[in-house]
Write a protein that holds these residues in place. Structure first.
Motif, mmCIF file in Angstrom:
data_model
loop_
_atom_site.group_PDB
_atom_site.id
_atom_site.type_symbol
_atom_site.label_atom_id
_atom_site.label_comp_id
_atom_site.label_asym_id
_atom_site.label_seq_id
_atom_site.Cartn_x
_atom_site.Cartn_y
_atom_site.Cartn_z
ATOM 1 N N ILE A 78 70.253 16.969 57.065
ATOM 2 C CA ILE A 78 70.660 16.818 55.666
ATOM 3 C C ILE A 78 70.042 17.916 54.812
ATOM 4 C CG2 ILE A 78 70.315 15.371 53.606
ATOM 5 C CD1 ILE A 78 70.587 12.933 55.488
ATOM 6 N N GLY A 79 68.818 18.313 55.171
ATOM 7 C CA GLY A 79 68.148 19.370 54.418
ATOM 8 C C GLY A 79 66.916 18.932 53.649
ATOM 9 N N VAL A 80 66.279 17.820 54.079
ATOM 10 C CA VAL A 80 65.038 17.430 53.404
ATOM 11 C C VAL A 80 63.979 18.491 53.681
ATOM 12 C CG1 VAL A 80 65.579 14.976 53.600
ATOM 13 C CG2 VAL A 80 64.110 16.047 55.309
ATOM 14 N N SER A 81 63.051 18.641 52.754
ATOM 15 C CA SER A 81 62.049 19.701 52.868
ATOM 16 C C SER A 81 60.753 19.242 53.524
ATOM 17 C CB SER A 81 61.730 20.255 51.473
ATOM 18 O OG SER A 81 62.890 20.798 50.879
ATOM 19 N N GLY A 82 60.521 17.935 53.538
ATOM 20 C CA GLY A 82 59.287 17.434 54.123
ATOM 21 C C GLY A 82 59.452 16.039 54.681
ATOM 22 N N TYR A 83 58.665 15.721 55.699
ATOM 23 C CA TYR A 83 58.686 14.385 56.305
ATOM 24 C C TYR A 83 57.257 14.055 56.711
ATOM 25 C CZ TYR A 83 60.756 10.482 58.976
ATOM 26 O OH TYR A 83 61.127 9.231 59.437
ATOM 27 N N LEU A 84 56.683 13.065 56.042
ATOM 28 C CA LEU A 84 55.323 12.630 56.350
ATOM 29 C C LEU A 84 55.310 11.149 56.673
ATOM 30 C CD1 LEU A 84 55.037 14.758 53.683
ATOM 31 C CD2 LEU A 84 52.651 14.474 54.323
ATOM 32 N N LEU A 85 54.375 10.759 57.513
ATOM 33 C CA LEU A 85 54.187 9.349 57.805
ATOM 34 C C LEU A 85 53.226 8.758 56.777
ATOM 35 C CD1 LEU A 85 53.848 9.475 61.694
ATOM 36 C CD2 LEU A 85 55.875 8.944 60.321
ATOM 37 N N LYS A 86 53.357 7.463 56.528
ATOM 38 C CA LYS A 86 52.538 6.827 55.500
ATOM 39 C C LYS A 86 51.064 6.739 55.879
ATOM 40 C CE LYS A 86 55.951 4.254 52.848
ATOM 41 N NZ LYS A 86 56.441 2.938 52.380
ATOM 42 N N ASN A 87 50.757 7.009 57.144
ATOM 43 C CA ASN A 87 49.343 7.022 57.528
ATOM 44 C C ASN A 87 48.740 8.422 57.404
ATOM 45 O OD1 ASN A 87 50.467 8.367 59.677
ATOM 46 N ND2 ASN A 87 49.863 6.880 61.245
ATOM 47 N N ALA A 88 49.494 9.338 56.791
ATOM 48 C CA ALA A 88 48.995 10.702 56.594
ATOM 49 C C ALA A 88 47.832 10.700 55.606
ATOM 50 C CB ALA A 88 50.114 11.601 56.075
ATOM 51 N N ALA A 89 46.950 11.666 55.749
ATOM 52 C CA ALA A 89 45.825 11.797 54.819
ATOM 53 C C ALA A 89 46.358 12.213 53.453
ATOM 54 C CB ALA A 89 44.845 12.842 55.344
ATOM 55 N N SER A 90 45.646 11.808 52.407
ATOM 56 C CA SER A 90 46.088 12.135 51.051
ATOM 57 C C SER A 90 46.227 13.646 50.863
ATOM 58 C CB SER A 90 45.113 11.560 50.025
ATOM 59 O OG SER A 90 43.800 12.064 50.240
ATOM 60 N N GLY A 91 45.341 14.389 51.514
ATOM 61 C CA GLY A 91 45.401 15.842 51.402
ATOM 62 C C GLY A 91 46.685 16.416 51.971
ATOM 63 N N ASP A 92 47.234 15.753 52.996
ATOM 64 C CA ASP A 92 48.479 16.229 53.600
ATOM 65 C C ASP A 92 49.647 16.100 52.626
ATOM 66 O OD1 ASP A 92 47.262 16.888 55.967
ATOM 67 O OD2 ASP A 92 47.720 14.993 56.958
ATOM 68 N N ILE A 93 49.636 15.036 51.834
ATOM 69 C CA ILE A 93 50.714 14.836 50.858
ATOM 70 C C ILE A 93 50.676 15.946 49.809
ATOM 71 C CG2 ILE A 93 51.657 13.280 49.113
ATOM 72 C CD1 ILE A 93 50.476 10.947 50.730
ATOM 73 N N ILE A 94 49.481 16.286 49.356
ATOM 74 C CA ILE A 94 49.329 17.365 48.373
ATOM 75 C C ILE A 94 49.772 18.697 48.985
ATOM 76 C CG2 ILE A 94 47.738 18.580 46.858
ATOM 77 C CD1 ILE A 94 48.177 15.615 46.157
ATOM 78 N N LYS A 95 49.369 18.938 50.238
ATOM 79 C CA LYS A 95 49.771 20.169 50.930
ATOM 80 C C LYS A 95 51.290 20.247 51.044
ATOM 81 C CE LYS A 95 45.657 20.604 53.880
ATOM 82 N NZ LYS A 95 45.168 20.494 55.285
ATOM 83 N N ALA A 96 51.904 19.111 51.368
ATOM 84 C CA ALA A 96 53.357 19.074 51.529
ATOM 85 C C ALA A 96 54.055 19.444 50.223
ATOM 86 C CB ALA A 96 53.795 17.685 51.984
#
Length: 221
Positions: A100-118
């Protein structure tokens, strides 16, 4: 010189998740939460109205799931980037959303820092995947990226039919589907017939089983 804030919309049907994510992101001065949505249909409406830089969405949402919401957002002329934040690492979800073209895919158990990086990666035009998701992508390509017959049948449905399909299997009556989607009851009935025919199903029980197999609805919801 102060850089403009990155405007973000959060879409998740769980209030506690939206509140937690908002609190996390608002600790960053460069990020601004401009809206929230409880389901995929509301997410599309808010994104169309606010035109944020990024929308962070769950997959398993009522009325319209995150996959179909992401599809419609990416098919529009909006420049909003889509980041999926989900508990699911199912191969079908990953394959469908990346196509579809989404730019990011993270799991909910990801570290908070990963969300900011994404967020920062996506705003620069890059993609960001959780390590587990990256491994799934590699495995999928090694497996020749084959689509199942179930996927092929579902892909014959139009965007509107997919909206009606999800509400059908979630138990909404024709009248409520019509009101939610701004359609006439007769149009909804026509869509129901087309869906049954395209998916080669003859009753709602089979449709529900099919939806669970595809991950369109979550039996834990």
């Amino acid at each position: 010189m102060k850089h403009p804030q990155i405007e973000i919309v959060i879409a998740d049907d769980h209030t506690i998740v939206r509140q937690g994510l908002r609190k996390l992101l608002e600790e960053e001065e460069c990020l601004k939460i401009t809206g929230e949505a409880m389901d995929g249909r509301e997410a599309i409406q808010i994104v169309q109205k606010l035109k944020p830089d990024i929308v962070i969405m769950d997959i398993a949402m009522p009325i319209l799931n995150g996959i179909e919401a992401a599809r419609q957002i990416k098919q529009s002329e909006l420049k909003t980037k889509v980041i999926i934040l989900s508990m699911h690492d199912h191969t079908r979800y990953i394959r469908e959303l990346l196509s579809i073209g989404v730019s990011g895919y993270l799991l909910k158990n990801a570290a908070s820092g990963d969300i900011i990086k994404a967020i920062h990666a996506v705003i620069k035009g890059e993609s960001y995947l959780s390590p587990t998701i990256s491994n799934r992508v590699i495995e999928d390509y090694v497996g020749m990226n084959k689509k199942t017959s179930q996927d092929e049948l579902y892909n014959t449905l139009t965007n509107r039919e997919r909206e009606v399909f999800q509400m059908m299997v979630e138990g909404y009556p024709t009248k409520e589907i019509a009101e939610t989607l701004c359609l006439s009851p007769s149009t909804v009935k026509s869509h129901r017939s087309n869906i049954m025919e395209k998916l080669k199903m003859d009753n709602i029980s089979k449709l529900i089983q099919y939806a669970i197999q595809l991950g369109i609805i979550d039996i834990q919801i």
